[in-house]
Each structure stands twice: as structure tokens, then as C-alpha cells.
Design a protein around this motif. Structure first.
Motif, mmCIF file in Angstrom:
data_model
loop_
_atom_site.group_PDB
_atom_site.id
_atom_site.type_symbol
_atom_site.label_atom_id
_atom_site.label_comp_id
_atom_site.label_asym_id
_atom_site.label_seq_id
_atom_site.Cartn_x
_atom_site.Cartn_y
_atom_site.Cartn_z
ATOM 1 N N ASP A 1 0.803 -1.220 0.000
ATOM 2 C CA ASP A 1 0.000 0.000 0.000
ATOM 3 C C ASP A 1 0.839 1.276 0.000
ATOM 4 O O ASP A 1 0.298 2.370 -0.124
ATOM 5 C CB ASP A 1 -0.921 0.014 1.233
ATOM 6 N N ASP B 1 4.160 9.035 -0.124
ATOM 7 C CA ASP B 1 3.310 8.779 1.045
ATOM 8 C C ASP B 1 4.082 9.123 2.320
ATOM 9 O O ASP B 1 5.307 9.075 2.355
ATOM 10 C CB ASP B 1 2.903 7.305 1.120
ATOM 11 N N SER C 1 0.052 4.147 10.238
ATOM 12 C CA SER C 1 -0.729 4.920 9.261
ATOM 13 C C SER C 1 0.076 5.205 8.009
ATOM 14 O O SER C 1 1.281 5.454 8.075
ATOM 15 C CB SER C 1 -1.181 6.252 9.864
ATOM 16 N N HIS D 1 -0.294 7.936 5.020
ATOM 17 C CA HIS D 1 -0.988 9.137 4.568
ATOM 18 C C HIS D 1 -0.677 9.334 3.089
ATOM 19 O O HIS D 1 0.478 9.550 2.719
ATOM 20 C CB HIS D 1 -0.535 10.360 5.370
ATOM 21 N N LYS D 2 -1.720 9.260 2.273
ATOM 22 C CA LYS D 2 -1.595 9.495 0.842
ATOM 23 C C LYS D 2 -2.120 10.896 0.549
ATOM 24 O O LYS D 2 -2.583 11.585 1.463
ATOM 25 C CB LYS D 2 -2.379 8.426 0.083
ATOM 26 N N ASP E 1 -4.837 11.925 -0.820
ATOM 27 C CA ASP E 1 -6.265 12.120 -0.574
ATOM 28 C C ASP E 1 -6.861 11.102 0.396
ATOM 29 O O ASP E 1 -8.073 11.078 0.587
ATOM 30 C CB ASP E 1 -7.033 12.072 -1.897
ATOM 31 N N THR E 2 -6.035 10.288 1.021
ATOM 32 C CA THR E 2 -6.529 9.208 1.875
ATOM 33 C C THR E 2 -5.563 8.956 3.026
ATOM 34 O O THR E 2 -4.352 9.087 2.859
ATOM 35 C CB THR E 2 -6.646 7.891 1.064
ATOM 36 N N MET F 1 -4.773 5.793 5.563
ATOM 37 C CA MET F 1 -5.039 4.391 5.886
ATOM 38 C C MET F 1 -4.404 4.110 7.247
ATOM 39 O O MET F 1 -3.205 4.325 7.418
ATOM 40 C CB MET F 1 -4.420 3.477 4.820
#
Length: 116
Positions: free
Chosen positions: A79, A84, A96, A98-99, A101-102, A104
Motif C-alpha cells: 500500500d 506517502d 498509518s 498518509h496518501k 487524498d486518503t 489508511m
């Protein structure tokens, strides 16, 4: 002679005990930390968690590699992409990614119980 060998083999197998109980594993993972904007991803064939990039707080090069977390964090390698931000705070059991726009977030789980 046959019984002696069987006895020794039994001692070796049963003296090892469980690899780790959940409480020990939780405490083991709690001490690890990583805060990194990913710039280099390890190869797909490497099972280690060895990401390189920039620490967003210090702005210095940072190497987020951990033998402790290989069993947990490595589950999410697929992922993670360049750019990121990956975060695992010391004392917490949340990893976590962090992308743009997302976000996870993954809690550590052991024997069906979620830890934070």
C-alpha cells in the motif's frame, strides 16, 4: 538409545514454549516509531521494512527500517508508494499511511483483539 533420542527431542520441542503471547508482543511493538515521507521503496523480494526518505518534522534524511516491526508493518508494504507519509508513533499500536487524498490506519491485532 532410541528412547534417549526421543526424550532429548521432546525436551527441545517443549522447552521453547510459545513464541510470544499477545501482551509481550504489544509491549515489543509499542517502542517502535517511524515518521517518514517515502522517497525510496525497498524491493518487492525483500521482506524487511526498509524505507528511506525525509522526516517531515526535522526535514533531514531518515531511514525507517525496523526488524521489530517486520511481522506487522510489512503486511502493508503493498500500500506504500513514493510520496506517502508513513507514521508509527512510539507508545501507540497504530500504523498509518498518509496518501494525497486518503489516510489508511491499521491497528495491531493479536488473537482477534485490536490494540491501540
Amino acid at each position: 538409545m532410541k528412547y534417549t533420542i526421543l526424550f532429548c527431542l521432546s525436551l527441545c520441542i517443549f522447552s521453547c514454549g510459545p513464541i510470544r503471547d499477545c501482551y509481550s508482543t504489544v509491549e515489543y511493538y509499542r517502542v517502535d516509531e517511524c515518521l517518514l515521507i517515502v522517497q525510496k521503496i525497498p524491493s518487492d523480494t525483500d521482506s524487511r521494512f526498509d524505507y528511506k526518505g525525509i522526516n517531515p518534522v526535522t526535514k533531514k534524511e531518515y531511514d525507517c527500517n525496523s526488524n521489530i516491526s517486520d511481522m506487522w508493518w510489512s503486511n502493508y508494504k503493498k500500500d506504500i508508494t513514493i510520496g506517502d507519509t508513513i507514521i508509527k508513533k512510539k507508545g501507540e499500536l497504530i500504523f498509518s499511511i498518509h496518501k494525497k487524498d486518503t489516510v489508511m490506519s491499521f491497528n495491531f491485532e493479536c488473537e482477534g483483539k485490536i490494540y491501540k
